[in-house]
Scaffold this active site. Structure first.
Site, PDB file in Angstrom:
ATOM      1  N   ARG A 124       0.783  -1.260   0.132  1.00 48.02           N
ATOM      2  CA  ARG A 124       0.039  -0.119  -0.035  1.00 48.02           C
ATOM      3  C   ARG A 124       0.857   1.078   0.016  1.00 48.02           C
ATOM      4  NH1 ARG A 124      -2.627  -3.284   3.586  1.00 48.02           N
ATOM      5  NH2 ARG A 124      -4.552  -4.141   2.811  1.00 48.02           N
ATOM      6  N   LYS A 146       3.307  11.745 -10.713  1.00 47.26           N
ATOM      7  CA  LYS A 146       2.593  10.980 -11.346  1.00 47.26           C
ATOM      8  C   LYS A 146       3.396   9.662 -11.679  1.00 47.26           C
ATOM      9  CE  LYS A 146      -0.387  13.749 -13.877  1.00 47.26           C
ATOM     10  NZ  LYS A 146      -0.729  14.147 -15.379  1.00 47.26           N
ATOM     11  N   GLU A 188      10.543  19.913 -23.754  1.00 46.33           N
ATOM     12  CA  GLU A 188       9.840  20.309 -22.367  1.00 46.33           C
ATOM     13  C   GLU A 188      10.242  21.501 -21.822  1.00 46.33           C
ATOM     14  OE1 GLU A 188       7.107  18.771 -21.779  1.00 46.33           O
ATOM     15  OE2 GLU A 188       7.058  16.809 -22.804  1.00 46.33           O
ATOM     16  N   LYS A 230       7.850  23.608 -12.876  1.00 41.24           N
ATOM     17  CA  LYS A 230       7.031  22.581 -12.709  1.00 41.24           C
ATOM     18  C   LYS A 230       6.474  22.372 -11.388  1.00 41.24           C
ATOM     19  CE  LYS A 230       5.417  17.857 -13.979  1.00 41.24           C
ATOM     20  NZ  LYS A 230       5.525  16.782 -14.468  1.00 41.24           N
ATOM     21  N   GLU A 240      -4.181  17.180 -10.263  1.00 42.74           N
ATOM     22  CA  GLU A 240      -4.910  17.558 -11.514  1.00 42.74           C
ATOM     23  C   GLU A 240      -6.373  17.694 -11.444  1.00 42.74           C
ATOM     24  OE1 GLU A 240      -3.627  14.920 -14.566  1.00 42.74           O
ATOM     25  OE2 GLU A 240      -3.100  16.678 -15.962  1.00 42.74           O
ATOM     26  N   ARG A 245      -2.841  22.488 -13.567  1.00 42.83           N
ATOM     27  CA  ARG A 245      -1.769  21.460 -14.016  1.00 42.83           C
ATOM     28  C   ARG A 245      -2.202  21.292 -15.748  1.00 42.83           C
ATOM     29  NH1 ARG A 245       0.545  16.543 -10.414  1.00 42.83           N
ATOM     30  NH2 ARG A 245       2.015  15.859 -12.114  1.00 42.83           N
ATOM     31  N   ASN A 249       0.166  20.823 -20.373  1.00 44.74           N
ATOM     32  CA  ASN A 249      -0.076  20.167 -21.556  1.00 44.74           C
ATOM     33  C   ASN A 249      -0.047  20.792 -22.830  1.00 44.74           C
ATOM     34  OD1 ASN A 249      -0.525  17.619 -20.251  1.00 44.74           O
ATOM     35  ND2 ASN A 249      -2.448  18.251 -19.836  1.00 44.74           N
ATOM     36  N   HIS A 252       0.372  19.294 -26.359  1.00 44.99           N
ATOM     37  CA  HIS A 252       0.413  18.016 -26.220  1.00 44.99           C
ATOM     38  C   HIS A 252      -1.075  17.491 -26.841  1.00 44.99           C
ATOM     39  CE1 HIS A 252       3.501  18.622 -23.335  1.00 44.99           C
ATOM     40  NE2 HIS A 252       3.501  17.121 -23.132  1.00 44.99           N
ATOM     41  N   HIS A 256       0.087  14.150 -28.902  1.00 45.46           N
ATOM     42  CA  HIS A 256      -0.243  12.897 -28.446  1.00 45.46           C
ATOM     43  C   HIS A 256      -0.739  12.286 -29.739  1.00 45.46           C
ATOM     44  CE1 HIS A 256      -0.873  13.922 -24.039  1.00 45.46           C
ATOM     45  NE2 HIS A 256       0.462  13.414 -24.109  1.00 45.46           N
ATOM     46  N   HIS A 269       8.623  11.520 -27.823  1.00 47.49           N
ATOM     47  CA  HIS A 269       7.731  12.306 -27.111  1.00 47.49           C
ATOM     48  C   HIS A 269       7.966  14.074 -27.370  1.00 47.49           C
ATOM     49  CE1 HIS A 269       4.749  13.693 -24.272  1.00 47.49           C
ATOM     50  NE2 HIS A 269       5.421  14.322 -23.788  1.00 47.49           N
TER      51      HIS A 269
END
Ligand code: NAD
Length: 362
Positions: A124, A146, A188, A230, A240, A245, A249, A252, A256, A269
């Site tokens: 956990r 993340k 980035e 960031k 988010e 946040r 993107n 993006h 994507h 990417h």
């Protein structure tokens, strides 16, 4: 070299940035985890790094008296899988790990995301320390908590928010990074300038030579400022939920779609993000939100550091738009974009007219 503090109540942590500091990981971890004695640790890495950067980190733990397990993943996106996670759980069981065992992820975003997912779920949740070794991981994926593995049909579908106890960034590791991965990370970095910090964008424009030559002073500043920017966003919207946040993107929605249609791995990417930023900026121009110069500056800088600024030939606009509509940033079938209003500032814009998007893709 600086330390960047990420302020998230009891989940706050430090990002230590330096050159030649990999061997300090063990000492830093004791401080970050509040350990009087050395504990137990699983060092996770991939096979490209096991004999170099990861060995320096793991050997440091051994000489400081920790119980050390080592787990080596195959390099590349397939290691972000539940199968790979299961093999890491096995390594933890064999160690044997307890609730205080630390997972240390030495590598790029793949190792960080996969090992982070294991740390978030084993017993956990056990402590995690990131030792990112790609530019993308240093300025992006190691900051913000993340962690995820992929589902065969969707990237990052199985994941969690699990903040690390600390992050150690040795910019010396970037010396061995392949050229294409290095340049991909710069996309980035440039993104942070466009979305949050016009002065930082100026700095990048003025230091193209240093960026291309991986000058250590330039890299030290670039990595630290990117982490700070960031961190500021993550502090306002850790999970988010508020929309803040979403500014990360920028580019993006287009990126994507290009990444997926090119086939993952064809376009890195950061390369897709570079193309996506230019397209988003052109869209902002068409909406009258910015002037042509703001786009031109991005194109010039991205090209100067060797990034692509036009999409690969192939998919038709329809295909790209359909793909965008599948993206999580669409609501109720409407396209949503993060768009600049000036250098250093972006806004989330929904209800964008599809015809304008088609114009940009044409
Ligand atoms: P990567 O982890 O696949 O690393 C790229 C390659 O570089 C690998 O072959 C690796 O072995 C090698 N490598 C790493 N460090 C090296 C070094 N110092 N010297 C030589 N070789 C080195 O790729 P990446 O671009 O770092 O990460 C991509 C992943 O990050 C994707 O899965 C993406 O989804 C994820 N990501 C996560 C977040 C997040 O917030 N968690 C954010 C952005 C991206």
């Amino acid at each position: 070299m600086p330390t960047v503090h990420v302020s998230l109540a009891h989940r706050s942590y430090d990002i230590a940035i330096g050159h030649g500091i990999l061997a300090e990981t063990s000492a830093r971890c004791r401080g970050w985890c509040g350990l009087d004695e050395p504990g137990s640790v699983l060092v996770v890495t991939d096979s490209n790094l096991v004999d170099s950067h990861a060995a320096t980190v793991a050997d440091g733990f051994v000489s400081d008296g920790w119980l050390v397990g080592r787990h080596v993943l195959e390099p590349g996106e397939p290691s972000k899988s539940l199968e790979a996670a299961r093999t890491m759980y096995d390594s933890l069981v064999e160690l044997p790990a307890d609730r205080g065992t630390l997972v240390v992820a030495v590598g790029g975003g793949v190792v960080g995301d996969a090992a982070g997912f294991v740390a978030a779920t084993y017993a956990r949740g056990i402590p995690l320390v990131g030792v990112p070794t790609t530019l993308l991981a240093q300025v992006d994926s190691s900051v913000g908590g993340k962690v995820a593995v992929n589902h065969p049909r969707a990237k990052n579908l199985i994941g969690a928010f699990h903040q690390p106890s600390g992050v150690l960034i040795d910019i010396g590791t970037l010396e061995s990074l392949p050229e294409r991965d290095y340049r991909s990370g710069l996309a980035e970095v440039i993104k942070y300038g466009v979305i949050l910090d016009a002065e930082f964008f100026d700095y990048l424009e003025q230091n193209v030579e240093g960026l291309n030559g991986r000058d250590l002073d330039v890299l030290g500043h670039v990595v630290a400022r990117s982490c700070e920017l960031k961190a500021q966003i993550v502090e306002q919207d850790e999970r988010e939920t508020t929309g803040v946040r979403a500014v990360l993107n920028y580019g993006h929605t287009f990126a994507h779609a290009h990444e997926a249609l090119a086939g993952y791995g064809e376009l890195l990417h950061g390369e897709a993000v570079a193309i996506g930023m230019v397209q988003a900026s052109r869209l902002a121009e068409k909406l009258g939100r910015i002037d042509a110069l703001t786009t031109r500056r991005q194109v010039t800088l991205l090209e100067a550091v060797g990034l692509p600024v036009t999409a690969p030939r192939g998919p038709a606009a329809d295909e790209i738009i359909d793909r965008m509509l599948l993206d999580k940033k669409t609501a109720g079938g409407r396209l949503k974009f993060v768009l600049p209003t000036r250098m250093g500032h972006v806004e989330l814009v929904d209800e964008v007219d599809e015809a304008l998007v088609r114009d940009v893709l044409a």
